[in-house]
Design an enzyme around this catalytic site. Structure first.
Site, PDB file in Angstrom:
ATOM      1  N   ALA A  32       3.355  22.914 -68.166  1.00 58.33           N
ATOM      2  CA  ALA A  32       2.390  22.904 -67.067  1.00 58.33           C
ATOM      3  C   ALA A  32       2.345  21.510 -66.461  1.00 58.33           C
ATOM      4  O   ALA A  32       2.373  20.516 -67.179  1.00 58.33           O
ATOM      5  CB  ALA A  32       0.997  23.305 -67.552  1.00 58.33           C
ATOM      6  N   ALA A  33       2.292  21.456 -65.127  1.00 63.35           N
ATOM      7  CA  ALA A  33       2.272  20.176 -64.420  1.00 63.35           C
ATOM      8  C   ALA A  33       1.175  20.205 -63.374  1.00 63.35           C
ATOM      9  O   ALA A  33       0.397  21.157 -63.294  1.00 63.35           O
ATOM     10  CB  ALA A  33       3.631  19.897 -63.791  1.00 63.35           C
ATOM     11  N   GLY A  85       2.211  23.108 -60.635  1.00 65.37           N
ATOM     12  CA  GLY A  85       2.568  24.454 -61.055  1.00 65.37           C
ATOM     13  C   GLY A  85       2.863  24.500 -62.537  1.00 65.37           C
ATOM     14  O   GLY A  85       2.749  23.502 -63.242  1.00 65.37           O
ATOM     15  N   GLN A  86       3.219  25.707 -63.038  1.00 65.77           N
ATOM     16  CA  GLN A  86       3.606  25.848 -64.429  1.00 65.77           C
ATOM     17  C   GLN A  86       4.842  26.731 -64.522  1.00 65.77           C
ATOM     18  O   GLN A  86       5.112  27.547 -63.640  1.00 65.77           O
ATOM     19  CB  GLN A  86       2.462  26.396 -65.275  1.00 65.77           C
ATOM     20  CG  GLN A  86       1.897  27.730 -64.851  1.00 65.77           C
ATOM     21  CD  GLN A  86       0.549  27.981 -65.527  1.00 65.77           C
ATOM     22  OE1 GLN A  86      -0.271  27.076 -65.691  1.00 65.77           O
ATOM     23  NE2 GLN A  86       0.311  29.226 -65.925  1.00 65.77           N
ATOM     24  N   ASP A  94      13.116  12.086 -57.611  1.00 68.64           N
ATOM     25  CA  ASP A  94      12.237  12.027 -58.778  1.00 68.64           C
ATOM     26  C   ASP A  94      13.009  12.282 -60.071  1.00 68.64           C
ATOM     27  O   ASP A  94      12.701  13.217 -60.817  1.00 68.64           O
ATOM     28  CB  ASP A  94      11.117  13.059 -58.614  1.00 68.64           C
ATOM     29  CG  ASP A  94       9.924  12.779 -59.513  1.00 68.64           C
ATOM     30  OD1 ASP A  94       9.794  11.641 -59.993  1.00 68.64           O
ATOM     31  OD2 ASP A  94       9.122  13.703 -59.745  1.00 68.64           O
TER      32      ASP A  94
END
Length: 549
Positions: free
Chosen positions: A130-131, A134-135, A285
Site C-alpha cells: 500500500a502506498a 494506491g495499493q 522515480d
C-alpha cells in the site's frame, strides 16, 4: 483529471465547507512547525537542525498523500531547501495503511465492468503493498500467469485538487517568511509539481508510458518492463505482468539470492544514462521500491525490472547534448565552459556575469573531483552546490526538477547497495564511448569541441582522458576498447569524418610549417591505448569469457 490552478482555485472557493476545515487543519499543523522554525531554525547546532528537519518530515507525513509528495519533491530541490534539511527529507516514505478491501473490489468492478473473482482466476483478500496513491494486489490469470493489480485510493482526485490549491496559496504567502532559497517562479514550480502528480494518478497514461518505456529497451535483455494487460486496465485500475525478483534495498539479501549488487548497479546506472542522454525519455522515480533485481546476467550487467511508470518525463535534444558536454567539461575541470553550460540549460540567466561564478564553481566542484573520476560523488556535489545557490544567481529550471530527482534517486539506490559506488565512474566512460564513436552529428561536433581548443590545437590530454576512462569500470578494459577502436577508424575514414580529418591536417601544418610533435604524441597515445596485448585480451574474452577469468 488535468491540473488547472485557476480552475481548481475557483472550484475550492465555491466550496467553503470543504476549504475552511481543511485550511484550519493545515494551518494548525503548520503553526506548530513555524514555531519550531522561528525558535530553532536559525541555530548553528547540527543536531538542532536535524530535529527541525524531523519536525518538517512529521508534519508533511501527517497531512497525507499530497503533502508527502511535496516533501519528496522538496528533497530533490537544493535551490529551495537548506542543505542540512535535505538529508532528513529524503527519508520521506509514502507507505500508508491500506484502504478497505471491499472498496478496492468495488472500484475494480466499476472500472473493469465485472467483479474481481470473474476477471481473475485467483484474487487475494488483501493487498501485497500500500502506498500514498494506491495499493497493489498479486492476482492470477489463467494458468500460471501472475499479475500486479494496482487500485487507486478512493477520492484521490478530490484530495489532490483540494490540497494543491492550499499548497499553492500557502506557499506563495509564506515563502518570504521561511529560510528557503525560493528565488523566483515559485508558482511555476508548484504548477509543474501539480501537473506531474495528476499525470501520476491517470493509470491509462501510466500504461502508455510503460509501453513506450518497454519499446526503448526491447532489445536489451538486462532491462525488463512488465507487459500491460490492457483489457484489465482503466484510468483507476492498472494490471501488468508480475515482476519476479527482489527489491534492490539490501546487498546482503541480494548476495543470499546469488545476485551481484555491483552488476545490478551498473545496469541501473547505464539504463538511466541511456534514458537521459540517448532516448530523451526517463523514469523519474527509480527508488528501491520501483526497481527489482532479477536472476540472470548479460556480460557484466545484472538483470533488473522497472515498475511504476506514473512519473515520467522527457528531455529535449539540445538539453541532452548540453548535459553530455557538461559531464566532459566537469571531468576536464573546464569551469568556464561549465558555467556556459549552466547558462544554456537555464540554471543561470543569459545576462549573468560569469567572472565571479567561475572561480566559485571551481572551488565547490573542483575539490570534489579528487584525483580520479571514481572519487566523484554526486550527492556530495548536490550538498555543496546548494550552498553555492544561496550566494549566486542559480536556480533550478522547472523542467529539471524530475531529472534531478531521477539522478539523486539513482545514486541513492546505488549507495544503499554499495557505499563506495560513484555514479560518475560509470557515467563518464559511457559519455566517453559515445563521444569517441561519433555516431551522430551532435556527438561528432561535441567530440571536436572537446579534443580541439579554440585555436584549433589538438588537446591530447583531453583525448587521453577520454581513452583512459573507457572501460575503466569494466572487468576487461581491452574488450571495451575494441568497439571504440572500430568506431574511431570508421569515423576517421568516412564522409562524416571530413571535419575531423581537416582539423588534424591543419593541426599538423601550422604557421606555414610542419609540426610533427603532436603527431608523434598522438601516435604514441594510440599505440599505448590500442596495443596488441590489450586488444588481444579483449578479443580473447569476447570469444571465450572464461578465458579471462
Amino acid at each position: 483529471m488535468a491540473y488547472d490552478p485557476g480552475r481548481d482555485l475557483l472550484w475550492l472557493l465555491l466550496r467553503p465547507w470543504v476549504a475552511v476545515p481543511r485550511l484550519i487543519q493545515v494551518l494548525w499543523s503548520f503553526t506548530g512547525l513555524v514555531l519550531v522554525l522561528l525558535v530553532r531554525g536559525s541555530s548553528a547546532d547540527a543536531k538542532v537542525q536535524q530535529g527541525v528537519a524531523r519536525s518538517i518530515l512529521n508534519t508533511l507525513t501527517g497531512l497525507g498523500p499530497c503533502f508527502i509528495k511535496v516533501g519528496q519533491a522538496l528533497s530533490t530541490r537544493p535551490d529551495l531547501v537548506r542543505r542540512d534539511w535535505l538529508e532528513e527529507l529524503t527519508r520521506l516514505q509514502d507507505d500508508l495503511p491500506a484502504f478497505p478491501h471491499a472498496i478496492a473490489l468495488k472500484r475494480i468492478e466499476e472500472e473493469l465492468g465485472a467483479p474481481a473473482d470473474e476477471l481473475f482466476e485467483e484474487f487475494p483478500d488483501h493487498p501485497i503493498a500500500a502506498a500514498s496513491l494506491g495499493q497493489v494486489y498479486k492476482a492470477r490469470l489463467q494458468g500460471d500467469a501472475w499479475v500486479a493489480v494496482k487500485v487507486q485510493r478512493p477520492g484521490l482526485q478530490f484530495i489532490l485538487r483540494r490540497d494543491l490549491v492550499l499548497i499553492r496559496l500557502l506557499g506563495v504567502i509564506t515563502a518570504p517568511l521561511l529560510p528557503l532559497n525560493l528565488g523566483f517562479g515559485l508558482g511555476d514550480i508548484i504548477d509543474e509539481f501539480g501537473r506531474s502528480l495528476f499525470e501520476e494518478i491517470d493509470y491509462e497514461q501510466e500504461a502508455a508510458n510503460a509501453e513506450r518505456f518497454a519499446a526503448m529497451f526491447a532489445d536489451n535483455p538486462a532491462v525488463y518492463v512488465p507487459r500491460v494487460e490492457r483489457m484489465l486496465s482503466s484510468r483507476r485500475v492498472l494490471t501488468t505482468a508480475w515482476v519476479d525478483g527482489a527489491k534492490m534495498r539490501d546487498s546482503r539479501e541480494l548476495l543470499d539470492l546469488r545476485m551481484d549488487p555491483t552488476a545490478l548497479i551498473r545496469t541501473g546506472v547505464i539504463s538511466g544514462l541511456q534514458q537521459l542522454l540517448e532516448f530523451g525519455y526517463f523514469h523519474a522515480d527509480p527508488h528501491p521500491g520501483n526497481l527489482f533485481a532479477r536472476h540472470g546476467r548479460s556480460g557484466d550487467l545484472g538483470h533488473i525490472g522497472y515498475v511504476d511508470f506514473g512519473m515520467m518525463d522527457s528531455i529535449s535534444n539540445s538539453d541532452r547534448l548540453t548535459l553530455t558536454g557538461a559531464v566532459v567539461h566537469l571531468i576536464n575541470k573546464d569551469f568556464e565552459a561549465l558555467a556556459k553550460d549552466f547558462q544554456t540549460l537555464g540554471f543561470l540567466s543569459p545576462t549573468a556575469d560569469l567572472q565571479p561564478i567561475i572561480p566559485a564553481l571551481e572551488e565547490v566542484l573542483g575539490g570534489s573531483l579528487g584525483d580520479s573520476v571514481g572519487s566523484f560523488n554526486f550527492k556530495a556535489i548536490t550538498d555543496r552546490f546548494s550552498e553555492l545557490m544561496f550566494d549566486y544567481p542559480f536556480r533550478v529550471p522547472a523542467r529539471f526538477a524530475l531529472i534531478i530527482r531521477a539522478v539523486v534517486s539513482q545514486e541513492g539506490l546505488a549507495l544503499r547497495l554499495d557505499p563506495q559506488f560513484r555514479i560518475i565512474a560509470v557515467a563518464y566512460p559511457y559519455v566517453a564511448r559515445r563521444l569517441l564513436a561519433g555516431d551522430t552529428s551532435e556527438m561528432r561536433d561535441k567530440l571536436l569541441e572537446v579534443i580541439f581548443d579554440t585555436e584549433g590545437r589538438l588537446r591530447l590530454d583531453r583525448l587521453e582522458s577520454l581513452l583512459a576512462v573507457v572501460g575503466q569500470d569494466a572487468p576487461a578494459p581491452g574488450k571495451e576498447l575494441i568497439p571504440v577502436a572500430g568506431a574511431g577508424l570508421r569515423l576517421l575514414f568516412s564522409r562524416d569524418g571530413a571535419d575531423l580529418r581537416k582539423r588534424l591536417l591543419l593541426n599538423l601544418i601550422r604557421d606555414d610549417r610542419i609540426h610533427t610533435d603532436d603527431v608523434r604524441a598522438l601516435a604514441g597515445l594510440i599505440g599505448r591505448t590500442f596495443g596488441p596485448g590489450r586488444i588481444a585480451g579483449g578479443l580473447l574474452q569476447q570469444l571465450n569469457p572464461l578465458a579471462a577469468v
